[in-house]
Design a protein around this motif. Structure first.
Motif, PDB file in Angstrom:
ATOM      1  N   SER A 339      35.406  35.094  39.606  1.00  0.00           N
ATOM      2  CA  SER A 339      35.709  36.485  39.895  1.00  0.00           C
ATOM      3  C   SER A 339      37.402  36.551  39.895  1.00  0.00           C
ATOM      4  CB  SER A 339      35.005  36.972  41.260  1.00  0.00           C
ATOM      5  OG  SER A 339      33.719  36.770  40.906  1.00  0.00           O
ATOM      6  N   SER A 342      38.941  36.461  36.756  1.00  0.00           N
ATOM      7  CA  SER A 342      38.848  37.663  35.965  1.00  0.00           C
ATOM      8  C   SER A 342      39.482  38.789  36.435  1.00  0.00           C
ATOM      9  CB  SER A 342      37.169  38.041  35.923  1.00  0.00           C
ATOM     10  OG  SER A 342      37.036  39.459  35.525  1.00  0.00           O
ATOM     11  N   TYR A 349      34.141  38.384  33.465  1.00  0.00           N
ATOM     12  CA  TYR A 349      33.629  37.307  34.291  1.00  0.00           C
ATOM     13  C   TYR A 349      33.247  35.972  33.389  1.00  0.00           C
ATOM     14  CZ  TYR A 349      31.146  34.797  37.739  1.00  0.00           C
ATOM     15  OH  TYR A 349      30.563  33.626  38.357  1.00  0.00           O
ATOM     16  N   ASN A 353      34.842  32.240  33.445  1.00  0.00           N
ATOM     17  CA  ASN A 353      34.130  31.315  33.822  1.00  0.00           C
ATOM     18  C   ASN A 353      34.085  30.142  32.717  1.00  0.00           C
ATOM     19  OD1 ASN A 353      32.087  30.374  35.727  1.00  0.00           O
ATOM     20  ND2 ASN A 353      30.468  30.600  34.259  1.00  0.00           N
ATOM     21  N   ASP A 374      30.340  33.259  44.987  1.00  0.00           N
ATOM     22  CA  ASP A 374      31.031  32.631  43.780  1.00  0.00           C
ATOM     23  C   ASP A 374      31.359  31.009  43.991  1.00  0.00           C
ATOM     24  OD1 ASP A 374      31.883  33.041  41.207  1.00  0.00           O
ATOM     25  OD2 ASP A 374      33.654  34.302  41.789  1.00  0.00           O
TER      26      ASP A 374
END
Length: 388
Positions: A339, A342, A349, A353, A374
């Motif tokens: 998060s 991002s 996201y 990731n 998260d």
């Protein structure tokens, strides 16, 4: 408090105070120390001035070292958290640096009391640095706001937070009677408010070298002890604000609390000895040593972090995209989530990731824990370099 050693102080006076101690259900009568306003010029030896010059030069080198980083702000972020850990430890609140970084991703109810208190310092300091960068002066009003943030959610929080104290305080009294206190600051009356007003003016207008001003201002602030709690942390924060306000540091990459923590007894004794003797040389020399030592640490830390950054780039073998950008910034963000990545890099996201997964596969990151929303990943090599 050793009254005999303070009786003839050339930098302050003893005044009688009395009150009621509810702990022992008895009246007390003792003395408090009221410091005189700081002088325009400190009478220092040539040897001390030489140390001031050396400390000032070391400070300039630290500032220059930080500028070698592509983004010096990346060093300021962990530096503030290191300061938070050390300055809190000086007051008896202990937290690991890694836990303080992790706190950025956790909710308040997931934090221990000590980590929450240390994070309060980070929040207050980062706000103060932002204001100084905007040209805000160092004022008592600013410190009142910072003190309120320091105490937020702690046992000391309440109606007294965020304002200059209106009650008498005693330093080093513990569970003993007030007469056995190590030091008794000024009464909470006009002598305190006038002393603070004079301190604020001195900090803003005195023309002595920054290193001397930091030493003198710190002594005076701690001796006035203007708040019911948080004075030590605030006083040490002011030192960093002075460096920035004077232009000696472009970014808050140097803090003296780690060195003061290692030399706690000498630090505490040095403050008291100025009140007892009125001699500034030993105290200024002590602060010079702190600045010099921490300046060297900044230089070494920058060198280590730059080497780590280069090694990450080699491991990624010329890769481009989000994974390289995350790796480049790990020196400031040694813990990260998808998060946060991002948000920092303006990608989805999923893209963040995927980039983190690549860094995990290469051994640059590892999963630390699963937060409420998260997964948290950390870079062990950067954390080790920061804790050095």
């Amino acid at each position: 408090m050793d009254i005999e050693k303070l009786k003839g102080s050339p930098v302050g006076e003893l005044v009688p105070i009395s009150g009621y101690d509810p702990r022992f259900r008895e009246e007390y009568n003792c003395f408090a120390f009221v410091p005189s306003p700081l002088p325009d010029v400190l009478n220092l030896s040539a040897a001390t001035y030489a140390e001031v010059v050396d400390a000032s030069a070391a400070l300039a080198r630290a500032d220059q070292a930080a500028s070698l980083l592509p983004n010096p702000v990346l060093l300021a972020r962990p530096a503030t958290r290191r300061e938070a850990v050390s300055t809190s430890a000086l007051e008896g609140t202990y937290a690991a640096l890694s836990d303080v970084f992790e706190a950025d991703f956790l909710e308040e109810d997931e934090l221990t009391g000590s980590v929450s208190e240390v994070r309060n310092y980070v929040t207050a300091a980062e706000r103060a640095y932002e204001l100084i960068e905007q040209g805000h002066p160092i004022t008592v009003r600013l410190l009142e706001d910072l003190q309120a943030q320091l105490l937020k959610g702690t046992p000391s929080d309440g109606p007294l937070a965020g304002s200059v104290r209106t009650t008498q305080v005693f330093i080093g009294v513990g569970n003993r009677r007030v007469e056995s206190a190590r030091f008794v600051p000024p009464p909470a009356d006009h002598r305190l408010t006038e002393g603070l007003r004079a301190w604020e003016t001195w900090v803003r207008t005195n023309a002595l070298p920054t290193v001397i001003r930091v030493a003198a201002a710190h002594y005076q602030f701690e001796t006035l002890h203007p708040f019911h709690d948080g004075n030590g942390r605030l006083g040490r924060m002011v030192a960093a604000l002075q460096f920035m306000s004077a232009g000696d540091l472009k970014h808050p990459v140097l803090n003296i609390s780690p060195w003061l923590e290692q030399n706690r007894a000498e630090y505490q004794d040095g403050l008291l000895q100025v009140s007892q003797t009125g001699q500034w040389d030993k105290w200024v020399s002590f602060i010079c040593a702190a600045i010099h030592a921490e300046s060297l640490e900044v230089g070494a830390r920058v060198e280590n972090l730059l080497a780590l950054r280069e090694s990450f780039q080699m491991t990624l073998a010329g890769a481009k995209g989000v994974s390289l950008r995350i790796a480049d910034d790990l020196i400031g963000y040694p813990m990260i989530t998808a998060s946060l990545a991002s948000k920092l890099y303006g990608v989805s996201y999923q893209a963040a990731n995927t980039a983190i997964a690549k860094l995990v596969s290469l051994g640059i990151l590892r999963q630390r824990s699963k937060g409420r929303y998260d997964r948290i990943f950390q870079c062990d090599s950067v954390l080790a370099a920061l804790e050095y």
